[in-house]
Design an enzyme around this catalytic site. Structure first.
Site, PDB file in Angstrom:
ATOM      1  N   ARG B  37      11.776   6.370 -15.155  1.00  0.00           N
ATOM      2  CA  ARG B  37      10.421   6.399 -15.735  1.00  0.00           C
ATOM      3  C   ARG B  37       9.637   7.647 -15.330  1.00  0.00           C
ATOM      4  O   ARG B  37       8.614   7.965 -15.926  1.00  0.00           O
ATOM      5  CB  ARG B  37       9.654   5.112 -15.404  1.00  0.00           C
ATOM      6  CG  ARG B  37       9.238   4.954 -13.975  1.00  0.00           C
ATOM      7  CD  ARG B  37       8.527   3.621 -13.696  1.00  0.00           C
ATOM      8  NE  ARG B  37       8.706   3.270 -12.297  1.00  0.00           N
ATOM      9  CZ  ARG B  37       8.060   3.844 -11.295  1.00  0.00           C
ATOM     10  NH1 ARG B  37       7.174   4.779 -11.518  1.00  0.00           N
ATOM     11  NH2 ARG B  37       8.310   3.496 -10.036  1.00  0.00           N
ATOM     12  N   ARG B  96      21.130   5.232   9.308  1.00  0.00           N
ATOM     13  CA  ARG B  96      20.699   5.710  10.631  1.00  0.00           C
ATOM     14  C   ARG B  96      21.485   5.135  11.796  1.00  0.00           C
ATOM     15  O   ARG B  96      21.629   5.764  12.825  1.00  0.00           O
ATOM     16  CB  ARG B  96      19.214   5.365  10.851  1.00  0.00           C
ATOM     17  CG  ARG B  96      18.270   6.238  10.064  1.00  0.00           C
ATOM     18  CD  ARG B  96      16.823   5.858  10.373  1.00  0.00           C
ATOM     19  NE  ARG B  96      15.925   6.413   9.380  1.00  0.00           N
ATOM     20  CZ  ARG B  96      14.794   5.841   8.988  1.00  0.00           C
ATOM     21  NH1 ARG B  96      14.416   4.682   9.509  1.00  0.00           N
ATOM     22  NH2 ARG B  96      14.036   6.414   8.079  1.00  0.00           N
ATOM     23  N   CYS B 125       9.568   7.471  10.622  1.00  0.00           N
ATOM     24  CA  CYS B 125       8.436   8.370  10.869  1.00  0.00           C
ATOM     25  C   CYS B 125       7.787   8.144  12.227  1.00  0.00           C
ATOM     26  O   CYS B 125       7.432   9.095  12.929  1.00  0.00           O
ATOM     27  CB  CYS B 125       7.415   8.217   9.747  1.00  0.00           C
ATOM     28  SG  CYS B 125       7.002   6.515   9.365  1.00  0.00           S
ATOM     29  N   GLY B 156       2.433   5.545   4.875  1.00  0.00           N
ATOM     30  CA  GLY B 156       3.745   5.095   5.317  1.00  0.00           C
ATOM     31  C   GLY B 156       4.388   4.187   4.280  1.00  0.00           C
ATOM     32  O   GLY B 156       5.609   4.031   4.247  1.00  0.00           O
ATOM     33  N   ARG B 231      -0.451  -1.525  11.071  1.00  0.00           N
ATOM     34  CA  ARG B 231      -1.002  -0.778   9.940  1.00  0.00           C
ATOM     35  C   ARG B 231      -2.525  -0.806  10.035  1.00  0.00           C
ATOM     36  O   ARG B 231      -3.115  -1.873  10.253  1.00  0.00           O
ATOM     37  CB  ARG B 231      -0.564  -1.434   8.629  1.00  0.00           C
ATOM     38  CG  ARG B 231      -0.961  -0.641   7.404  1.00  0.00           C
ATOM     39  CD  ARG B 231      -0.057   0.537   7.151  1.00  0.00           C
ATOM     40  NE  ARG B 231       1.269   0.108   6.735  1.00  0.00           N
ATOM     41  CZ  ARG B 231       2.327   0.914   6.698  1.00  0.00           C
ATOM     42  NH1 ARG B 231       2.232   2.178   7.074  1.00  0.00           N
ATOM     43  NH2 ARG B 231       3.504   0.448   6.327  1.00  0.00           N
ATOM     44  N   HIS B 238       0.363   9.066  11.590  1.00  0.00           N
ATOM     45  CA  HIS B 238       0.525   7.943  12.505  1.00  0.00           C
ATOM     46  C   HIS B 238       0.087   8.373  13.909  1.00  0.00           C
ATOM     47  O   HIS B 238       0.495   9.433  14.394  1.00  0.00           O
ATOM     48  CB  HIS B 238       1.992   7.512  12.573  1.00  0.00           C
ATOM     49  CG  HIS B 238       2.495   6.854  11.328  1.00  0.00           C
ATOM     50  ND1 HIS B 238       1.691   6.526  10.260  1.00  0.00           N
ATOM     51  CD2 HIS B 238       3.755   6.433  10.994  1.00  0.00           C
ATOM     52  CE1 HIS B 238       2.423   5.949   9.319  1.00  0.00           C
ATOM     53  NE2 HIS B 238       3.670   5.889   9.728  1.00  0.00           N
TER      54      HIS B 238
END
Lengths: 339, 339
Positions: B37, B96, B125, B156, B231, B238
């Site tokens: 899209r 990871r 992050c 984030g 958050r 951050h």
């Protein structure tokens, strides 16, 4: 009994009126005081309107004074209030560290209030919120180390803190650049690791208050406590991430059970149902929300938890009124019960 | 050398384009891919406009692929990209924790990137921001325990996270009640201690990523690490409060000196001048701001510090490009240097 509020027009004063309306405290007259420029302001209380007067120079004709007008006013005037026969419950830091002034959170060390010599200190808001959650764990498992990181609301700086956040957020959303008068830097969409003055050891006074006051309230000077106090763009309720090293190992289940029975605490800890402490749910609530309770990954048998408590209530107005209620229940407040 | 970005229209994709514009990386062709899209969207790069294409099913004709389109797309497609001859630097968590996939922060463990088998993972992050500050201290003083509390921005969660914060803040300021689609609860003026999915041990995956990834990047599985990931209503960057227990005692002065020489770090630590890390100053900056450095009150010889790092840059796009730059400097990226 005659009650007076000094600092009635501030953020905490506003909450004191609301808390007193639903309090079990029995009293007759209620006098409201603030700075001369607020004299004449009318504030609602129990369906009536009370007129704010300028705080007088000397004594106040009251049995109980709830003071929340800042440290310098308390420091200057409280001795005269005490000399005039009043018991003073002071929300400032002016007297908290004096050895003969009790520092009281009723659920934790209410009996200390009975040993007052006229002044009883209400703790710093961050400390009060943390200590209702930590005290039961300390009694049962023995806290050795406590590491606190705070998420503190702008109302910790009073009504003007809230106003600056709202006004400056509007500026940013309108495409402008935020300014700062109340806070050291613009607060909208920012994080400021600076509350109160920096001390020689690099910690702020706000951070050291958590260290000093938690030790005094828990009656344990051996406690190792550290704090990072951070202002964030919220309106109300301080949240805190707390890591505890314990003398005797605790499981999260034990902690939840213990805290579920503790006064002043609401265990809000069901992550699967998205239930955990938040300003959104803790604001306006008397109980401190405690959740995210889990085994520490750095201290064997220790705990990590997250708390959110309305710092204008348990951190200030509510705790002050609860001290007064405790004193009255113990027969330690004089004056006629109803005016 | 031919470079491709997969996920070019996202928040990290946007930053990848900006970082590549000023990068020392030598490359010719740059291809942009995103979901079908977004095909046809034109994005500016170096004064030109590049057209976004739908990510193809199989291989991509590139020497280097910077992937930032989420874990499921990376998991599904990266093997084909590697089979097609590309080196993949993947920003998702898909690979990871695989033992033969290097997890790299160039300032800390750049040489690990050279041992790749096609895929190099970019860390989470929050981890990337913390580890640039902690790694120099670990090398010099030996970190034993590390306790992290985070203050994480809505970006984030990508562009949609930023949009939800801005849109819903407008709703609240207009007197309405905020809703939530991206986040688990309304984010304006709130704090949500819930990022990514909850694990069986009560920690979120975001929190465990900090534990797992910091150990892997520092190459030390004995490290005791704990995290509370929260958050908050900020747009970008951050922040993290970090407490360190050290094997060999460090003074704040030693730490400041050491970090002042460390790559990727800006020591911003002059409280008297109101200088400390903040999103307001760290956003858009390549270096991670480190400040509030002080002796720990809970660990003798330990340290407390506060960091703020742009998580879209060092926590994502910048770190990915720096890995590519490192590989090219080491002669470990094939393809013609200029197209």
């Amino acid at each position: 009994m005659r009650v007076a509020i000094v600092g009635a027009t501030g953020a905490v004063g506003h909450e004191l009126l609301r808390v007193l309306e639903s309090s079990t405290l029995k009293f007759g007259e209620l006098q409201l005081y603030a700075s001369p420029r607020s004299a004449g302001v009318k504030l609602p209380f129990g369906g009536q309107e009370l007129t704010v007067q300028a705080t007088p120079e000397g004594a106040i004709n009251a049995d109980l004074i709830l003071a929340s007008a800042g440290g310098s006013i308390s420091k200057e005037k409280a001795p005269a209030w005490v000399a005039g026969g009043a018991v003073v419950i002071d929300n400032s830091s002016a007297f908290r560290y004096e050895p003969d002034v009790p520092l009281v959170v009723p659920e934790v060390n209410g009996e200390a209030a009975l040993r007052h010599k006229g002044i009883i200190a209400n703790p710093n808001c961050t400390t009060a919120v943390a200590v209702v959650a930590v005290a039961p764990l300390h009694r049962e498992f023995g806290v050795r180390r406590m590491i606190v990181s705070t998420y503190q609301a702008t109302s910790g700086a009073g009504q003007k803190g809230i106003k600056e956040l709202l006004d400056q957020t509007r500026v940013v959303l309108g495409g402008g650049e935020a300014g700062a008068e109340v806070f050291a830097h613009p607060i909208p969409f920012n994080v400021i690791p600076h509350i109160d003055a920096f001390q020689e050891n690099g910690y702020t006074k706000e951070e050291m208050k958590v260290v000093w006051e938690t030790r005094k309230i828990l009656g344990d000077d051996s406690l190792k406590i550290s704090c990072t106090a951070v202002r964030i763009p919220t309106l109300r309720t301080h949240s805190e991430a707390i890591t505890l090293e314990l003398e005797r190992p605790a499981t999260p289940e034990q902690a939840r059970k213990l805290l579920g029975r503790a006064a002043g605490v609401e265990v809000r800890d069901d992550p699967g149902a998205k239930l955990y402490p938040m300003p959104l749910t803790a604001s306006g609530k008397y109980d401190v929300e405690v959740g995210r309770i889990r085994s520490s990954l750095v201290f064997e048998g220790g705990l990590d938890l997250f708390v959110a408590g309305d710092q204008l209530l348990k951190g200030a107005a509510l705790n002050a009124v609860q001290i007064a209620e405790y004193l009255q229940e113990q027969g330690a407040l004089k004056g006629r019960v109803a005016g």
